[in-house]
Write a protein that holds these residues in place. Structure first.
Motif, PDB file in Angstrom:
ATOM      1  N   PRO A 561      14.059   4.123   1.625  1.00  0.00           N
ATOM      2  CA  PRO A 561      14.551   5.462   1.978  1.00  0.00           C
ATOM      3  C   PRO A 561      13.524   6.552   1.697  1.00  0.00           C
ATOM      4  O   PRO A 561      12.738   6.467   0.747  1.00  0.00           O
ATOM      5  CB  PRO A 561      15.779   5.623   1.076  1.00  0.00           C
ATOM      6  N   GLY A 562      13.547   7.597   2.497  1.00  0.00           N
ATOM      7  CA  GLY A 562      12.716   8.772   2.249  1.00  0.00           C
ATOM      8  C   GLY A 562      11.244   8.443   2.112  1.00  0.00           C
ATOM      9  O   GLY A 562      10.648   7.782   2.966  1.00  0.00           O
ATOM     10  N   GLU A 563      10.661   8.879   1.005  1.00  0.00           N
ATOM     11  CA  GLU A 563       9.236   8.686   0.751  1.00  0.00           C
ATOM     12  C   GLU A 563       8.947   7.472  -0.124  1.00  0.00           C
ATOM     13  O   GLU A 563       7.819   7.290  -0.567  1.00  0.00           O
ATOM     14  CB  GLU A 563       8.667   9.944   0.092  1.00  0.00           C
ATOM     15  N   ALA A 564       9.949   6.661  -0.383  1.00  0.00           N
ATOM     16  CA  ALA A 564       9.732   5.455  -1.187  1.00  0.00           C
ATOM     17  C   ALA A 564       8.794   4.492  -0.455  1.00  0.00           C
ATOM     18  O   ALA A 564       8.758   4.457   0.781  1.00  0.00           O
ATOM     19  CB  ALA A 564      11.065   4.771  -1.486  1.00  0.00           C
ATOM     20  N   ARG A 565       8.042   3.727  -1.232  1.00  0.00           N
ATOM     21  CA  ARG A 565       7.073   2.794  -0.672  1.00  0.00           C
ATOM     22  C   ARG A 565       7.155   1.459  -1.399  1.00  0.00           C
ATOM     23  O   ARG A 565       7.720   1.360  -2.490  1.00  0.00           O
ATOM     24  CB  ARG A 565       5.642   3.355  -0.799  1.00  0.00           C
ATOM     25  N   GLU A 566       6.557   0.421  -0.802  1.00  0.00           N
ATOM     26  CA  GLU A 566       6.489  -0.883  -1.471  1.00  0.00           C
ATOM     27  C   GLU A 566       5.685  -0.749  -2.753  1.00  0.00           C
ATOM     28  O   GLU A 566       4.692  -0.022  -2.812  1.00  0.00           O
ATOM     29  CB  GLU A 566       5.861  -1.919  -0.544  1.00  0.00           C
ATOM     30  N   ASP A 567       6.103  -1.476  -3.775  1.00  0.00           N
ATOM     31  CA  ASP A 567       5.541  -1.265  -5.111  1.00  0.00           C
ATOM     32  C   ASP A 567       4.048  -1.559  -5.192  1.00  0.00           C
ATOM     33  O   ASP A 567       3.294  -0.821  -5.832  1.00  0.00           O
ATOM     34  CB  ASP A 567       6.306  -2.128  -6.125  1.00  0.00           C
ATOM     35  N   TRP A 568       3.590  -2.633  -4.556  1.00  0.00           N
ATOM     36  CA  TRP A 568       2.159  -2.949  -4.664  1.00  0.00           C
ATOM     37  C   TRP A 568       1.314  -1.862  -4.002  1.00  0.00           C
ATOM     38  O   TRP A 568       0.201  -1.566  -4.460  1.00  0.00           O
ATOM     39  CB  TRP A 568       1.862  -4.321  -4.062  1.00  0.00           C
ATOM     40  N   LYS A 569       1.836  -1.248  -2.948  1.00  0.00           N
ATOM     41  CA  LYS A 569       1.100  -0.170  -2.278  1.00  0.00           C
ATOM     42  C   LYS A 569       0.991   1.054  -3.182  1.00  0.00           C
ATOM     43  O   LYS A 569      -0.048   1.735  -3.201  1.00  0.00           O
ATOM     44  CB  LYS A 569       1.789   0.203  -0.969  1.00  0.00           C
ATOM     45  N   ILE A 570       2.054   1.348  -3.926  1.00  0.00           N
ATOM     46  CA  ILE A 570       2.021   2.474  -4.861  1.00  0.00           C
ATOM     47  C   ILE A 570       0.949   2.244  -5.916  1.00  0.00           C
ATOM     48  O   ILE A 570       0.144   3.140  -6.236  1.00  0.00           O
ATOM     49  CB  ILE A 570       3.400   2.663  -5.517  1.00  0.00           C
ATOM     50  N   ILE A 571       0.915   1.037  -6.456  1.00  0.00           N
ATOM     51  CA  ILE A 571      -0.057   0.728  -7.510  1.00  0.00           C
ATOM     52  C   ILE A 571      -1.473   0.759  -6.961  1.00  0.00           C
ATOM     53  O   ILE A 571      -2.402   1.253  -7.617  1.00  0.00           O
ATOM     54  CB  ILE A 571       0.284  -0.639  -8.136  1.00  0.00           C
ATOM     55  N   ARG A 572      -1.659   0.251  -5.752  1.00  0.00           N
ATOM     56  CA  ARG A 572      -2.994   0.283  -5.140  1.00  0.00           C
ATOM     57  C   ARG A 572      -3.460   1.722  -4.940  1.00  0.00           C
ATOM     58  O   ARG A 572      -4.622   2.061  -5.226  1.00  0.00           O
ATOM     59  CB  ARG A 572      -2.960  -0.458  -3.803  1.00  0.00           C
ATOM     60  N   ALA A 573      -2.561   2.600  -4.477  1.00  0.00           N
ATOM     61  CA  ALA A 573      -2.932   4.000  -4.275  1.00  0.00           C
ATOM     62  C   ALA A 573      -3.242   4.681  -5.605  1.00  0.00           C
ATOM     63  O   ALA A 573      -4.204   5.462  -5.714  1.00  0.00           O
ATOM     64  CB  ALA A 573      -1.803   4.734  -3.552  1.00  0.00           C
ATOM     65  N   ALA A 574      -2.459   4.374  -6.638  1.00  0.00           N
ATOM     66  CA  ALA A 574      -2.705   4.966  -7.959  1.00  0.00           C
ATOM     67  C   ALA A 574      -4.047   4.516  -8.524  1.00  0.00           C
ATOM     68  O   ALA A 574      -4.762   5.303  -9.167  1.00  0.00           O
ATOM     69  CB  ALA A 574      -1.579   4.583  -8.914  1.00  0.00           C
ATOM     70  N   SER A 575      -4.414   3.265  -8.265  1.00  0.00           N
ATOM     71  CA  SER A 575      -5.687   2.764  -8.796  1.00  0.00           C
ATOM     72  C   SER A 575      -6.868   3.540  -8.219  1.00  0.00           C
ATOM     73  O   SER A 575      -7.865   3.786  -8.910  1.00  0.00           O
ATOM     74  CB  SER A 575      -5.836   1.268  -8.492  1.00  0.00           C
ATOM     75  N   ALA A 576      -6.777   3.927  -6.957  1.00  0.00           N
ATOM     76  CA  ALA A 576      -7.861   4.698  -6.340  1.00  0.00           C
ATOM     77  C   ALA A 576      -7.975   6.074  -6.978  1.00  0.00           C
ATOM     78  O   ALA A 576      -9.079   6.561  -7.249  1.00  0.00           O
ATOM     79  CB  ALA A 576      -7.624   4.809  -4.836  1.00  0.00           C
ATOM     80  N   ILE A 577      -6.852   6.725  -7.240  1.00  0.00           N
ATOM     81  CA  ILE A 577      -6.870   8.045  -7.862  1.00  0.00           C
ATOM     82  C   ILE A 577      -7.413   7.962  -9.288  1.00  0.00           C
ATOM     83  O   ILE A 577      -8.098   8.871  -9.772  1.00  0.00           O
ATOM     84  CB  ILE A 577      -5.450   8.647  -7.868  1.00  0.00           C
ATOM     85  N   LEU A 578      -7.141   6.829  -9.950  1.00  0.00           N
ATOM     86  CA  LEU A 578      -7.615   6.649 -11.332  1.00  0.00           C
ATOM     87  C   LEU A 578      -9.077   6.217 -11.391  1.00  0.00           C
ATOM     88  O   LEU A 578      -9.612   6.007 -12.484  1.00  0.00           O
ATOM     89  CB  LEU A 578      -6.743   5.611 -12.041  1.00  0.00           C
ATOM     90  N   GLY A 579      -9.688   6.049 -10.250  1.00  0.00           N
ATOM     91  CA  GLY A 579     -11.089   5.635 -10.229  1.00  0.00           C
ATOM     92  C   GLY A 579     -11.291   4.163 -10.485  1.00  0.00           C
ATOM     93  O   GLY A 579     -12.405   3.719 -10.776  1.00  0.00           O
ATOM     94  N   LYS A 580     -10.229   3.361 -10.364  1.00  0.00           N
ATOM     95  CA  LYS A 580     -10.302   1.915 -10.566  1.00  0.00           C
ATOM     96  C   LYS A 580      -9.698   1.211  -9.357  1.00  0.00           C
ATOM     97  O   LYS A 580      -8.724   0.464  -9.469  1.00  0.00           O
ATOM     98  CB  LYS A 580      -9.533   1.520 -11.826  1.00  0.00           C
ATOM     99  N   PRO A 581     -10.248   1.416  -8.168  1.00  0.00           N
ATOM    100  CA  PRO A 581      -9.622   0.863  -6.960  1.00  0.00           C
ATOM    101  C   PRO A 581      -9.521  -0.662  -7.014  1.00  0.00           C
ATOM    102  O   PRO A 581     -10.501  -1.353  -7.312  1.00  0.00           O
ATOM    103  CB  PRO A 581     -10.552   1.332  -5.832  1.00  0.00           C
ATOM    104  N   LEU A 582      -8.336  -1.169  -6.735  1.00  0.00           N
ATOM    105  CA  LEU A 582      -8.116  -2.612  -6.743  1.00  0.00           C
ATOM    106  C   LEU A 582      -8.700  -3.231  -5.478  1.00  0.00           C
ATOM    107  O   LEU A 582      -8.718  -2.592  -4.416  1.00  0.00           O
ATOM    108  CB  LEU A 582      -6.617  -2.903  -6.843  1.00  0.00           C
TER     109      LEU A 582
END
Length: 654
Positions: A561-582
């Motif tokens: 629903p809404g802006e929710a996303r698959e969990d692995w995609k969320i973690i992958r996007a967060a890793s890029a922002i943290l400077g540790k891209p998976l």
């Protein structure tokens, strides 16, 4: 083996088999209503009539044994006239409800009336009417439609082990019901809908919702217990309307537990559909960039050794692997998936798997259940145990007195019940390992099972569909890592909760920065500083491992629903922002990073756990109820109604 001929086709069939089974072996379709291959033979609908050479009249093929040299005819004038007559009798009192019946389009009576019936009836008398029965919030009854095939009675008695249905009266006054009106107490009651060949028993939550030809069907896995039951998710317009079981002889045969079947309404209530950030003590809606920016700002100032992560019980393997990879990149070994502090080390696979496999229950000769109630923790597995007891399996259990739906002897941990058994089997409940002497209990249960290379009878029964994958992927503390208990109360400065709703969030330190990633606004979400909306199990292509360690795949039936996303995609996007891209951008690339997703797992070595003294503490019944155990079921109005009905069965909802 007996050699018989069916419509000129010669087949070999085991002695004692029925004529109906011989016809099926020859590829001939035989209509039936009362016959079901997993139930005892009743022989009361007479729809399966066939002609047998030298027999003076048609015979009921479901109840007639084969004999050497028998000649069977399935499509003669005698057979056709007999079936038309039977169908005419069945329709004498059946109401003309097809336009409003929820069984329409999936009704055996409809199909067989077209295929084997006639286009007119000689009866014009008044049809009889039968009062509907109130058997709980899950099953809707229209008993005037009942053709008295007794499938429901036999299922409740033989498979579910809850003999609450029966027939009263005789002849035209016969009615199927619960004797004294009450809600059914079985956790498998929804299967009555599947086996009813007419519209007498249908789904109450699904009543007047849709027609089967309007639904889009998607294969998935039930993760609300650890059985790993294959399911089919029926959707329309982006909404889950129905969940049905798929057949798998090695896992569920064809049954599905009520929690997995009926809790889908919880998927559209209390959902997280956008990111949230806590500002000035209050959670406010945010955008994904704002949420990721806040996470980066906070985590970049915290050493890896002060960051922790906990995964929940229904999380998919891809998300678990992604979060572990991110924590490793951040330098954290503070990982845990044991929300109740269970004594599971993950060092040896055989210590946390259902080693005999579910189908292996039928091969055991003695079973000892320790600290578990399979009836509530895994109803489909419990039905398999009951099936084995009817074939001679002896069962004993350690724990509080309870009704397991089959004969079982209550014993203590010092029992010699398994002594002398050729294929002994022990089922240890995962919750029992949360006791202070959990490690000792694991070692004791292993010793009682006495595994050998030929037969490993030790089995750990997990509670949810995501628990085994977390253990197999090693989501556990590293050599210098902290477990969940050590992370509480300020043990870490930042805590990433991935669907972790199985512990009291009040234990988390007041100053700990909490990221909650999940699909429902449960208690842990209320404690979070950042909320990242994830996808439920019906909304993603994902992998789960059941209690056997069997790898299973499910596919997305609807979009999050809404802006929710698959969990692995969320973690992958967060890793890029943290400077540790998976090192993956697609789910295929993610799966290529670990052999588990290819089905490659190490052999389960038979190394005994180190022994330790037992505390002597008595086993207690698990708290809570069967119906409300996770965020989805706690958000479900249907499950809430079932919980109320279970507490007061005589007052079940109308």
């Amino acid at each position: 083996m007996a050699s018989v001929t069916v419509d000129g086709i010669e087949v070999e069939i085991p002695n004692g088999a029925s004529v109906l089974q011989a016809c099926e072996a020859a590829g001939k379709e035989i209509p039936r209503f009362c016959y079901h291959e997993r139930l005892s033979v009743a022989g009361n609908c007479r729809m399966c009539l066939v002609e047998v050479e030298k027999a003076p009249k048609p015979v009921a093929s479901c109840a007639y044994p084969v004999m050497e040299g028998m000649k069977i005819f399935t499509d003669t004038a005698m057979v056709r006239n007999a079936r038309r007559g039977v169908m005419e009798f069945l329709l004498i009192n059946h109401p003309l409800d097809c336009p409003i019946c929820d069984q329409g389009g999936e009704c055996d009576l409809q199909d067989q009336a077209v295929a084997y019936g006639k286009d007119s009836s000689r009866f014009d008398e008044q049809k009889r009417s039968v009062k509907d029965k109130n058997i709980g919030p899950l099953i809707k009854t229209v008993m005037t439609r009942c053709i008295q095939c007794t499938r429901c009675i036999r299922f409740a008695t033989e498979v579910a082990g809850v003999p609450e249905l029966g027939a009263t009266g005789r002849g035209e006054t016969m009615e199927v019901g619960t004797y004294v009106e009450k809600a059914l107490s079985s956790e498998l009651s929804g299967n009555l809908i599947d086996i009813c060949p007419v519209g007498a028993l249908t789904s109450r939550p699904y009543a007047f919702v849709s027609r089967p030809w309007e639904l889009q069907k998607t294969d998935s896995i039930d993760v609300l217990d650890a059985t790993g039951t294959p399911i089919r998710i029926d959707t329309r317009g982006g909404e889950v309307l129905r969940i049905l079981p798929r057949q798998d002889e090695a896992i569920n045969e064809e049954w599905l537990a009520d929690r997995g079947r009926f809790s889908f309404d919880g998927l559209k209530r209390r959902r997280l559909d956008r990111p949230w950030i806590r500002r000035n003590g209050k959670l406010v809606a945010a955008t994904w960039p704002e949420a990721f920016s806040e996470i980066a700002t906070r985590l970049k100032t915290i050493p890896g050794g002060r960051i922790g992560a906990v995964v929940g019980d229904t999380v998919d393997a891809e998300a678990i692997f992604a979060l572990k990879s991110l924590m490793t990149a951040l330098g954290s070994e503070n990982l845990d998936c044991r929300q109740q502090g269970e004594a599971i080390t993950g060092e040896h696979r055989a210590h946390h798997l259902f080693n005999t496999a579910i189908a292996g229950i039928e091969a055991a000769d003695r079973l000892l259940i320790i600290g578990s109630n399979p009836r509530l923790e895994a109803p489909v597995i419990n039905a398999r145990i009951r099936k084995a007891t009817l074939a001679g399996l002896k069962v004993a259990y350690v724990g509080p007195a309870t009704d397991l739906t089959y004969a079982a002897t209550q014993v203590g941990l010092d029992t010699d019940f398994l002594t002398g058994a050729e294929r002994p089997m022990v089922i240890l409940g995962r919750a029992a390992l949360a006791r202070p002497d959990g490690a000792a209990l694991l070692a004791h249960a292993w010793a009682l099972a006495n595994p050998t290379p030929e037969w490993n009878g030790f089995n750990l029964l997990h509670s949810f569909g995501g628990q085994v994958a977390a253990l197999e992927l090693g989501f556990l503390p590293g050599p210098r890592g902290l477990n969940l208990a050590a992370m509480m109360g300020g043990g870490v400065d930042a805590l990433w909760l991935l669907g972790a709703d199985g512990f009291d969030p009040a234990r988390i330190g007041q100053n700990t920065f909490v990221i909650y990633q999940g699909h429902h606004g449960d208690a842990a979400a209320a404690r979070a500083d950042i909320i990242l909306p994830g996808a439920a199990y019906t909304e993603k292509d994902a992998t789960w491992l059941n209690t056997e360690g069997r790898m299973q795949r499910g596919w997305a039936a609807v979009l999050p629903p809404g802006e929710a996303r698959e969990d692995w995609k969320i973690i992958r996007a967060a890793s890029a922002i943290l400077g540790k891209p998976l090192p993956f951008d697609t789910i295929e690339a993610l799966r290529g990073k670990h052999p588990l997703f290819a089905g490659i797992v190490p052999e389960a070595a038979l190394e005994a756990p180190p022994p330790a003294p037992l505390s002597g503490e008595a086993f207690t019944a698990a708290p809570g109820n069967y119906w409300q155990v996770d965020p989805i079921t706690r958000a479900s109005d249907t499950m809430a109604e079932c919980a109320r009905s279970a507490a007061t069965p005589a007052l079940a909802a109308e």
